[in-house]
Design a protein around this motif. Structure first.
Motif, PDB file in Angstrom:
ATOM      1  N   THR A   6     -11.309  14.492  -7.107  1.00 42.19           N
ATOM      2  CA  THR A   6      -9.856  14.276  -7.052  1.00 42.19           C
ATOM      3  C   THR A   6      -9.359  14.391  -5.610  1.00 42.19           C
ATOM      4  N   LYS A   7      -9.838  15.452  -4.921  1.00 42.04           N
ATOM      5  CA  LYS A   7      -9.440  15.668  -3.531  1.00 42.04           C
ATOM      6  C   LYS A   7      -9.872  14.487  -2.656  1.00 42.04           C
ATOM      7  N   ASN A   8     -11.115  14.013  -2.841  1.00 41.27           N
ATOM      8  CA  ASN A   8     -11.614  12.873  -2.074  1.00 41.27           C
ATOM      9  C   ASN A   8     -10.825  11.604  -2.389  1.00 41.27           C
ATOM     10  N   ALA A   9     -10.477  11.416  -3.662  1.00 44.46           N
ATOM     11  CA  ALA A   9      -9.699  10.239  -4.062  1.00 44.46           C
ATOM     12  C   ALA A   9      -8.322  10.282  -3.401  1.00 44.46           C
ATOM     13  N   GLU A  10      -7.688  11.465  -3.408  1.00 49.58           N
ATOM     14  CA  GLU A  10      -6.369  11.598  -2.775  1.00 49.58           C
ATOM     15  C   GLU A  10      -6.470  11.371  -1.272  1.00 49.58           C
ATOM     16  N   LEU A  11      -7.523  11.924  -0.667  1.00 40.94           N
ATOM     17  CA  LEU A  11      -7.728  11.732   0.766  1.00 40.94           C
ATOM     18  C   LEU A  11      -7.974  10.254   1.090  1.00 40.94           C
ATOM     19  N   SER A  12      -8.767   9.603   0.247  1.00 43.18           N
ATOM     20  CA  SER A  12      -9.022   8.168   0.440  1.00 43.18           C
ATOM     21  C   SER A  12      -7.735   7.364   0.319  1.00 43.18           C
ATOM     22  N   LYS A  13      -6.913   7.717  -0.680  1.00 43.22           N
ATOM     23  CA  LYS A  13      -5.631   7.017  -0.849  1.00 43.22           C
ATOM     24  C   LYS A  13      -4.733   7.255   0.360  1.00 43.22           C
ATOM     25  N   LYS A  14      -4.714   8.486   0.857  1.00 46.18           N
ATOM     26  CA  LYS A  14      -3.886   8.818   2.023  1.00 46.18           C
ATOM     27  C   LYS A  14      -4.352   8.034   3.243  1.00 46.18           C
ATOM     28  N   ILE A  15      -5.666   8.011   3.466  1.00 48.91           N
ATOM     29  CA  ILE A  15      -6.219   7.266   4.601  1.00 48.91           C
ATOM     30  C   ILE A  15      -5.920   5.774   4.455  1.00 48.91           C
ATOM     31  N   PHE A  16      -6.052   5.267   3.233  1.00 48.65           N
ATOM     32  CA  PHE A  16      -5.758   3.853   2.980  1.00 48.65           C
ATOM     33  C   PHE A  16      -4.286   3.559   3.282  1.00 48.65           C
ATOM     34  N   ARG A  36      -0.242   1.462   9.276  1.00 52.25           N
ATOM     35  CA  ARG A  36      -0.535   1.137  10.668  1.00 52.25           C
ATOM     36  C   ARG A  36      -0.662  -0.373  10.842  1.00 52.25           C
ATOM     37  N   GLN A  37      -1.359  -1.023   9.899  1.00 51.25           N
ATOM     38  CA  GLN A  37      -1.531  -2.475   9.989  1.00 51.25           C
ATOM     39  C   GLN A  37      -0.186  -3.184   9.834  1.00 51.25           C
ATOM     40  N   VAL A  88       1.507  -5.523  12.575  1.00 49.70           N
ATOM     41  CA  VAL A  88       1.960  -6.889  12.271  1.00 49.70           C
ATOM     42  C   VAL A  88       3.422  -7.038  12.655  1.00 49.70           C
ATOM     43  N   LYS A  89       4.240  -6.038  12.285  1.00 53.91           N
ATOM     44  CA  LYS A  89       5.664  -6.093  12.644  1.00 53.91           C
ATOM     45  C   LYS A  89       5.837  -6.108  14.154  1.00 53.91           C
ATOM     46  N   GLN A  90       5.065  -5.269  14.848  1.00 58.71           N
ATOM     47  CA  GLN A  90       5.163  -5.209  16.304  1.00 58.71           C
ATOM     48  C   GLN A  90       4.720  -6.532  16.930  1.00 58.71           C
ATOM     49  N   ALA A  91       3.643  -7.097  16.422  1.00 58.02           N
ATOM     50  CA  ALA A  91       3.171  -8.390  16.942  1.00 58.02           C
ATOM     51  C   ALA A  91       4.207  -9.479  16.688  1.00 58.02           C
ATOM     52  N   THR A  92       4.826  -9.449  15.504  1.00 58.12           N
ATOM     53  CA  THR A  92       5.868 -10.427  15.178  1.00 58.12           C
ATOM     54  C   THR A  92       7.064 -10.252  16.105  1.00 58.12           C
ATOM     55  N   LEU A  93       7.464  -8.988  16.299  1.00 60.93           N
ATOM     56  CA  LEU A  93       8.587  -8.696  17.187  1.00 60.93           C
ATOM     57  C   LEU A  93       8.274  -9.145  18.609  1.00 60.93           C
ATOM     58  N   ASN A  94       7.064  -8.849  19.067  1.00 64.74           N
ATOM     59  CA  ASN A  94       6.667  -9.278  20.417  1.00 64.74           C
ATOM     60  C   ASN A  94       6.701 -10.800  20.543  1.00 64.74           C
ATOM     61  N   SER A  95       6.236 -11.501  19.515  1.00 70.25           N
ATOM     62  CA  SER A  95       6.260 -12.968  19.530  1.00 70.25           C
ATOM     63  C   SER A  95       7.691 -13.484  19.576  1.00 70.25           C
ATOM     64  N   LYS A  96       8.553 -12.861  18.762  1.00 69.41           N
ATOM     65  CA  LYS A  96       9.961 -13.280  18.753  1.00 69.41           C
ATOM     66  C   LYS A  96      10.613 -13.018  20.105  1.00 69.41           C
ATOM     67  N   GLN A  97      10.341 -11.845  20.680  1.00 69.39           N
ATOM     68  CA  GLN A  97      10.910 -11.531  21.988  1.00 69.39           C
ATOM     69  C   GLN A  97      10.387 -12.500  23.050  1.00 69.39           C
ATOM     70  N   GLU A  98       9.112 -12.832  22.942  1.00 69.74           N
ATOM     71  CA  GLU A  98       8.523 -13.776  23.886  1.00 69.74           C
ATOM     72  C   GLU A  98       9.186 -15.155  23.738  1.00 69.74           C
ATOM     73  N   LEU A  99       9.383 -15.579  22.483  1.00 69.03           N
ATOM     74  CA  LEU A  99      10.042 -16.869  22.242  1.00 69.03           C
ATOM     75  C   LEU A  99      11.475 -16.860  22.766  1.00 69.03           C
TER      76      LEU A  99
END
Length: 193
Positions: free
Chosen positions: A50-60, A66-67, A71-82
């Motif tokens: 159970t602990k490992n499953a919760e830890l795996s879910k937290k890491i996921f 983070r991803q 993605v949001k940061q890359a999109t924002l950077n692209s928009k700012q660049e445009l």
């Protein structure tokens, strides 16, 4: 001798029975302890799973967040660049204005300002050929005199009007930058909705 043998036999029998009882009791205790340890290990195993499953879910979730943030940061950077590219191209297009378009712009700005006395007209390097003292003379009145300065503003398009130490900046890079600063959110909303 029979009696001694019987007593020895009885003692041996009693000892054997007691040994069997102790053996049986000890086996029961060991088995009970063994099954308790197995049950405890099973509970511990389930808790660890159970602990490992919760830890795996937290890491996921952390990786997923983070991803998504990347993605949001890359999109924002692209928009700012445009947007930056859009404003840069706007400045470049204004720099390419023909003489008539530039003079219409300058005329519009001059008519909006309530100036009097002698005003110096400083042209940008890329706009100097689109304006002349003769053209400025048409704005001369009994209250206002415009004087074309020989001083050129390097690497700029547009002009600056100067009167008594006060400057009215109509350089295209400054005007576009001002629009970028004040209107960027509206423009971004229109473009990226």
């Amino acid at each position: 001798m029979d009696a001694i043998e019987k007593i020895v036999e009885q003692i041996l029998e009693k000892g054997t029975c007691e040994a069997e009882a102790v053996k049986k009791s000890e086996v029961n205790r060991i088995e009970s302890n063994f099954y308790e340890q197995i049950a405890a290990l099973d509970i511990q195993k389930k808790q660890q799973i159970t602990k490992n499953a919760e830890l795996s879910k937290k890491i996921f979730r952390q990786k997923q967040n983070r991803q998504q943030l990347e993605v949001k940061q890359a999109t924002l950077n692209s928009k700012q660049e445009l947007l930056g590219q859009l404003f840069k191209e706007t400045t470049e297009k204004m720099k390419q204005w023909d003489t008539e378009t530039f003079q219409q712009f300058a005329s519009g700005m001059l008519s909006k300002l309530d100036l009097s006395g002698e005003v110096v007209f400083n042209a940008g390097e890329y706009s100097k050929d689109k304006i002349s003292q003769t053209w400025l003379d048409q704005f001369t009145t009994d209250k206002l005199t415009l004087q074309l300065s020989e001083k050129i503003i390097p690497k700029e398009s547009g002009f600056v009007l100067a009167k008594d130490g006060i400057e009215y900046n109509f350089l295209f890079s400054t005007l576009v930058q001002e629009v970028q600063t004040t209107e960027i959110y509206k423009i971004a909303e229109m473009l990226f909705g």
